[in-house]
Design a protein around this motif. Structure first.
Motif, PDB file in Angstrom:
ATOM      1  N   TYR A   1     -71.950 -13.663 106.666  1.00 52.92           N
ATOM      2  CA  TYR A   1     -72.147 -14.872 107.803  1.00 52.92           C
ATOM      3  C   TYR A   1     -73.401 -14.325 108.504  1.00 52.92           C
ATOM      4  O   TYR A   1     -73.390 -13.338 108.964  1.00 52.92           O
ATOM      5  CB  TYR A   1     -70.900 -14.938 108.564  1.00 52.92           C
ATOM      6  N   THR A   2     -74.519 -15.055 108.544  1.00 56.25           N
ATOM      7  CA  THR A   2     -75.444 -15.174 109.115  1.00 56.25           C
ATOM      8  C   THR A   2     -75.835 -15.966 110.398  1.00 56.25           C
ATOM      9  O   THR A   2     -75.565 -17.491 110.048  1.00 56.25           O
ATOM     10  CB  THR A   2     -76.702 -15.178 108.302  1.00 56.25           C
ATOM     11  N   ALA A   3     -76.246 -15.579 111.686  1.00 59.27           N
ATOM     12  CA  ALA A   3     -76.530 -16.661 112.370  1.00 59.27           C
ATOM     13  C   ALA A   3     -77.973 -16.530 112.855  1.00 59.27           C
ATOM     14  O   ALA A   3     -78.734 -15.558 112.529  1.00 59.27           O
ATOM     15  CB  ALA A   3     -75.712 -16.099 113.856  1.00 59.27           C
TER      16      ALA A   3
ATOM     17  N   LYS B   1     -74.691 -19.591 108.650  1.00 55.42           N
ATOM     18  CA  LYS B   1     -74.541 -19.965 107.274  1.00 55.42           C
ATOM     19  C   LYS B   1     -73.478 -18.820 106.496  1.00 55.42           C
ATOM     20  O   LYS B   1     -73.383 -17.566 106.847  1.00 55.42           O
ATOM     21  CB  LYS B   1     -75.686 -19.673 106.398  1.00 55.42           C
ATOM     22  N   VAL B   2     -72.807 -19.114 105.479  1.00 58.08           N
ATOM     23  CA  VAL B   2     -71.819 -18.355 105.002  1.00 58.08           C
ATOM     24  C   VAL B   2     -72.274 -18.383 103.703  1.00 58.08           C
ATOM     25  O   VAL B   2     -72.442 -19.087 102.830  1.00 58.08           O
ATOM     26  CB  VAL B   2     -70.479 -19.058 104.821  1.00 58.08           C
TER      27      VAL B   2
ATOM     28  N   GLU C   1     -72.495 -24.263 105.983  1.00 58.63           N
ATOM     29  CA  GLU C   1     -73.381 -24.300 107.231  1.00 58.63           C
ATOM     30  C   GLU C   1     -72.938 -24.625 108.412  1.00 58.63           C
ATOM     31  O   GLU C   1     -72.358 -26.136 108.088  1.00 58.63           O
ATOM     32  CB  GLU C   1     -74.780 -25.207 106.660  1.00 58.63           C
ATOM     33  N   PHE C   2     -72.670 -24.179 109.365  1.00 58.29           N
ATOM     34  CA  PHE C   2     -72.016 -24.652 110.689  1.00 58.29           C
ATOM     35  C   PHE C   2     -73.301 -25.138 111.644  1.00 58.29           C
ATOM     36  O   PHE C   2     -74.044 -24.059 111.848  1.00 58.29           O
ATOM     37  CB  PHE C   2     -71.411 -23.343 111.335  1.00 58.29           C
TER      38      PHE C   2
ATOM     39  N   ASP D   1     -62.620 -22.067 111.781  1.00 66.21           N
ATOM     40  CA  ASP D   1     -61.603 -21.479 110.683  1.00 66.21           C
ATOM     41  C   ASP D   1     -62.290 -21.227 109.117  1.00 66.21           C
ATOM     42  O   ASP D   1     -62.867 -22.157 108.830  1.00 66.21           O
ATOM     43  CB  ASP D   1     -60.599 -22.692 110.354  1.00 66.21           C
ATOM     44  N   THR D   2     -62.379 -20.230 109.236  1.00 63.00           N
ATOM     45  CA  THR D   2     -63.174 -19.561 107.921  1.00 63.00           C
ATOM     46  C   THR D   2     -62.373 -19.977 106.542  1.00 63.00           C
ATOM     47  O   THR D   2     -63.443 -19.985 105.499  1.00 63.00           O
ATOM     48  CB  THR D   2     -63.306 -18.065 107.757  1.00 63.00           C
ATOM     49  N   ASN D   3     -61.215 -20.570 106.555  1.00 60.45           N
ATOM     50  CA  ASN D   3     -60.609 -21.023 105.221  1.00 60.45           C
ATOM     51  C   ASN D   3     -61.023 -22.415 105.086  1.00 60.45           C
ATOM     52  O   ASN D   3     -61.510 -23.107 104.226  1.00 60.45           O
ATOM     53  CB  ASN D   3     -59.150 -20.735 105.355  1.00 60.45           C
ATOM     54  N   SER D   4     -60.711 -23.364 105.985  1.00 59.12           N
ATOM     55  CA  SER D   4     -60.996 -24.760 106.050  1.00 59.12           C
ATOM     56  C   SER D   4     -62.432 -25.067 106.542  1.00 59.12           C
ATOM     57  O   SER D   4     -62.772 -26.112 106.337  1.00 59.12           O
ATOM     58  CB  SER D   4     -59.867 -25.408 106.966  1.00 59.12           C
ATOM     59  N   LEU D   5     -63.198 -24.238 107.077  1.00 59.22           N
ATOM     60  CA  LEU D   5     -64.336 -24.389 107.595  1.00 59.22           C
ATOM     61  C   LEU D   5     -64.718 -25.264 108.500  1.00 59.22           C
ATOM     62  O   LEU D   5     -65.762 -26.034 108.908  1.00 59.22           O
ATOM     63  CB  LEU D   5     -65.350 -24.616 106.434  1.00 59.22           C
ATOM     64  N   ALA D   6     -63.284 -25.590 109.230  1.00 61.23           N
ATOM     65  CA  ALA D   6     -63.491 -26.615 110.524  1.00 61.23           C
ATOM     66  C   ALA D   6     -63.759 -25.810 111.760  1.00 61.23           C
ATOM     67  O   ALA D   6     -63.262 -24.735 112.059  1.00 61.23           O
ATOM     68  CB  ALA D   6     -62.106 -27.158 110.320  1.00 61.23           C
TER      69      ALA D   6
END
Length: 909
Positions: free
Chosen positions: A720-722, A729-730, A751-752, A783-788
């Protein structure tokens, strides 16, 4: 009951409860009541009380009743003169004569009972012991009589208020009452001391040592004193819907205050409040609803204590029966012989108000609600009012009930006769939606017992009202309270209490959420629904105020978002039985034992974290240190710096072993991959660099962002990079490839997006949640599973420096350039605590309760979040602390700073 128990037993039968509501007691005179019966004269000695709406005579002989003569029922008040047979002697005033058509007879033979009434024309003659005062007393009574006979209630109130203010203006605080001649007075003003159903006017004086209140009438004592160093809590209060009250407590976990004052103007109240607060700022911590919530969630407050604190913060006070503390009905089973606290059916549904617990009744109420013109409401009565409070407390506060109901008890069949019947009526009654009071979960069962042998009337079946009938599972009143306490602190209630808090103190109290929760009461019960000061007609204003106070008031809203659930304590795996006191349950394993010991060692370490000892310091960089990570299997410490280098330092030899540079731009963070064979560094040049420890060279580069990369996290082959490009980004990358010196294939998984540059990120221990924090003070939970995105909270007023989950993942702590530490509840996204630090904190480690942080000053700070107190400050760096690492056992800490040093710390237990 607290406000009854607190009163000292007095030989006086007189009480301010004998006055009408909103009536004042002005002065008293020793006098003789002259009675003539069958040509026999006798004088009864006693005390004549001049009140704003009545004359009260309290005989010294307790067999004789107290006489209360309403001024509005008086036909004539005059001086009667003693006639001397010698015509040359001047006539002397013998006393005052009162001709009235009604008189109340109270406490005959000193028995508390409904008032007797004589409704016939009578003349009462009173001789004052100091006869020279007779004329003045008569003039005062005539003035008050004129006020009582005015047609409009507003005019009556105004005339009485003018009389009161005149008396206050003609007097002042007697400074001879100071405890010490060295005391320095700060301010003096007029106020009223408030007790249930009673207001007593007088003078307030505060000095550098004590708070004093001196009643105008000298009752019940000449002066009330509170030493300021004893004060634990102070609260501003609404009184009569106006911000004029102040309540002072000298205890921490009690709902019985030491004094409640109502001021005549807001500025006097605020001046006194801020003076006391300033005096106490170094001695006490001002708690908020959020800070109490955190203590409750963590198990440092019981459910009972937490509800008391919420009631206090929401303007509930035992001194104001229209705003008495509210507690919920908890138990729904009043028929069984045994109370099963493991059965959910034993408990009331805490997600619904009392009025919504019975579906059939609710359907009828909703049908009426839908057809009702605005303003519409579901419930025509409230869950708390003076009448409901005294309904429960009549056995210990009979005089309060008689005061509230004009000298009468309620009908015997409508009194508090049975707990089961009362619960049933709350479920089925058309207009009964009341909750409980704290006494149901206290230690004093007297409110359930008729210890005073009061004659409370007879029911229709001929039985007299005695002790409250208990449910079958309650052996006696004390046992009932003990089991009620256990129910309140039970697992079921701890899991669901937040739902009831949402209804009474929280976001379901008002608006669309209240409608959806079927929690809508009459508009007049809500704070701010009406501004009484804007009503010009005095009669209308008094009528409106009286209606609101008698009907009951909704508490001040404390929360506007869903209240978090309590953190459930971990199941105790060691079970004990009478026959096997030391055996372990089958669920207990050696792995559990090791885990428990590890947790216990961590707990011990954090309890002693203030004992950190500086072991060594090493200046290994040319600019500020930005990141610290430590190999799991070796003694190597890796650090990054704004000098663009990655350093490898040996803890064993205390020597710098390697120095690597990947670009001419600063490095911002670093982490060690599993097996300790690779170190990952993030850089301001938008790249991530992978360094091979065995081969001593850069192995790979990830060109991942469009601006500087600020922070990284690693979990299960995902990086995970900020970045300051406003994204997180994951990446999927196989650590095995990296550790085996292979080129890695980087796959972008997610990508958040953010509204500002992301300054830091962190994963929770399980890797299921990610929190990101930006330069504009916002944090987002993902949420790292749903990416929500689960929540976005604007928690700091500037850049967030560091952010992290608590070990149990329930809370998030952030520190920023606004010098505040903020705690956020993960479940609800609510900010539940804000603590202002002395200086800007840059980085930290925490266990959920205690925070070890590094600040701009270079010191380490140990802060207890539950008390919001700094435990200690430890000198360290000569510049800001910019990076911090702690080992898993919480016994070793490494810090880096702007002074280019890394410092090793060891816990000294």
């Amino acid at each position: 009951m607290a406000f009854v128990k607190r009163k000292e037993i007095s030989k006086e039968r007189f009480s301010l409860l004998l006055l009408d509501l909103e009536e004042y007691y002005f002065e008293q005179h020793t006098a003789y009541h002259a009675i003539t019966t069958l040509d026999k004269k006798r004088n009864i000695r006693g005390s004549l009380k001049v009140c704003s709406k009545s004359i009260i005579f309290e005989p010294e002989d307790h067999v004789e009743p107290i006489l209360k003569i309403p001024l509005r029922d008086c036909k004539k008040i005059e001086v009667v003169e003693e006639k001397d047979q010698n015509p040359f002697n001047e006539c002397k005033p013998a006393g005052l004569s009162i001709l009235c058509k009604q008189v109340y007879l109270i406490k005959e033979c000193n028995v508390v009972a409904p008032y007797g009434v004589q409704r016939e024309i009578n003349t009462f003659i009173f001789h004052l012991e100091i006869s020279s005062k007779t004329e003045d007393v008569v003039q005062t009574l005539l003035q008050l009589h004129r006020a009582s006979c005015l047609d409009k209630l507003g005019d009556q109130t105004a005339m009485i208020a003018a009389n009161l203010q005149s008396r206050l203006a003609r007097s002042s605080f007697d400074k001879n009452s100071f405890q010490s001649v060295a005391e320095i007075p700060h301010m003096e003003c007029e106020a009223e001391m408030v007790t249930p159903l009673v207001k007593n006017p007088g003078h307030v004086c505060i000095t550098d040592h004590s708070l004093y209140f001196q009643p105008l009438n000298g009752y019940p004592e000449q002066v009330v004193q509170l030493e300021l160093h004893r004060v634990k809590r102070i609260y501003k209060r609404r009184h009569g819907l106006r911000p004029l009250g102040l309540e002072v407590f000298c205890t921490e976990n009690d709902f019985c205050s030491d004094i409640y004052l109502k001021f005549y103007n807001n500025s006097d109240r605020n001046d006194l409040y801020y003076y006391i607060a300033t005096f106490l700022e170094n001695h006490i911590v001002e708690h908020t609803a959020e800070s109490y919530m955190l203590q409750w969630q963590r198990g440092h407050l019981s459910n009972y204590q937490y509800l008391l604190h919420l009631n206090n913060l929401a303007d509930r006070s035992i001194n104001d029966l229209s705003q008495y503390p509210i507690f919920p009905w908890i138990i729904a089973d009043y028929n069984s012989t045994e109370l099963d606290l493991m059965n959910p059916a034993t408990f009331r549904d805490l997600s619904k108000p009392v009025g919504a617990l019975n579906k059939e009744r609710l359907d009828r109420l909703l049908s009426r609600y839908r057809d009702m013109p605005e303003p519409s409401f579901m419930y025509g009565s409230h869950y708390s009012s003076p009448g409901y409070v005294l309904f429960y407390l009549v056995r210990v506060a009979p005089e309060h009930m008689l005061c509230l109901q004009n000298g009468r008890y309620d009908n015997a069949d409508r009194m508090f006769n049975s707990i089961g019947e009362t619960w049933k009526n709350c479920l089925e009654g058309a207009t009964d939606f009341k909750e409980l009071i704290p006494d149901f979960y206290g230690n004093d069962p007297s409110f359930l017992l008729n210890c005073q042998n009061l004659d409370l009337g007879k029911r229709q079946d001929g039985s007299s009202v005695q002790d409250v009938i208990l449910p079958p599972w309650g052996e006696d009143a004390s046992d009932f309270l003990q089991k009620s306490q256990k129910a309140l602190e039970s697992q079921y209630v701890s899991d669901h209490l937040h739902e009831w808090i949402d209804l009474v103190f929280g976001f379901k109290q008002r608006g669309s959420e209240a409608v959806a929760a079927h929690n809508v009461f009459h508009p007049l019960t809500y704070e701010g629904s009406i501004d009484c000061d804007s009503i010009e007609d005095p009669d209308q204003k008094i009528a409106m105020l009286t209606q609101i106070l008698e009907f009951g008031q909704t508490p001040t809203q404390l929360f506007t978002t869903p209240h978090p659930q309590r953190i459930t304590p971990r199941f105790q795996r060691i079970s004990r039985t009478p026959s096997m006191n030391n055996e372990l349950s089958p669920a207990f394993t050696s792995e559990d034992s090791f885990e428990d010991l590890t947790e216990e060692s961590k707990r011990l370490a954090w309890n002693n974290i203030a004992n950190l000892r500086l072991m060594s310091s090493h200046k290994i960089h040319k600019e500020a240190v930005t990141g610290i990570t430590v190999a799991q299997t070796t003694s190597s410490v890796f650090t990054t710096s704004q000098d663009s280098t990655l350093k490898m330092f040996s803890r064993d030899s205390n020597e710098l072993q390697r120095s690597m540079s990947f670009s001419n731009m600063p490095l911002s963070s670093c982490l060690v991959l599993p097996e300790d064979k690779a170190v990952v560094c993030s850089s301001w040049d938008n790249n991530v660099y992978f360094y091979s420890v065995p081969f001593c060279r850069r192995q790979d580069t990830l060109m991942g962002h469009d601006d500087a990369i600020s922070k990284m996290c690693w979990r299960d082959n995902q990086l995970y990079t900020a970045s300051w490009d406003s994204t997180v980004k994951v990446w999927q990358c196989d650590s095995a490839d990296i550790t085996n010196n292979k080129r890695c294939q980087f796959e972008l998984l997610a990508e958040f997006e953010h509204d500002a540059g992301v300054n830091t990120i962190n994963l929770n221990p399980a890797g299921t949640l990610l929190v990101s924090a930006t330069k504009d003070g916002a944090c987002s939970i993902w949420d790292t599973n749903s990416l929500a995105q689960l929540h976005q909270v604007h928690c700091q007023s500037g850049k967030i420096h560091d952010i992290a989950f608590s070990p149990d993942s329930r809370h998030i702590l952030s520190v920023g350039e606004d010098s505040c530490l903020k705690v956020i509840d993960v479940q609800t996204g609510m900010m539940i605590l804000s603590v202002q630090a002395d200086d800007e904190q840059r980085c930290f480690c925490w266990d959920g309760n205690i925070v070890l942080s590094g600040g701009q000053s270079g010191h380490l700070q140990v802060l207890d979040l539950l008390s919001s107190k700094v435990i200690t400050r430890i000198p360290g760096h000569s510049g800001a602390v910019t990076a911090m690492w702690m080992n898993e056992q919480c016994s070793t800490v490494i810090t880096g700073g702007e002074d280019k040093q890394i410092i090793f710390w060891q816990l000294d237990c």
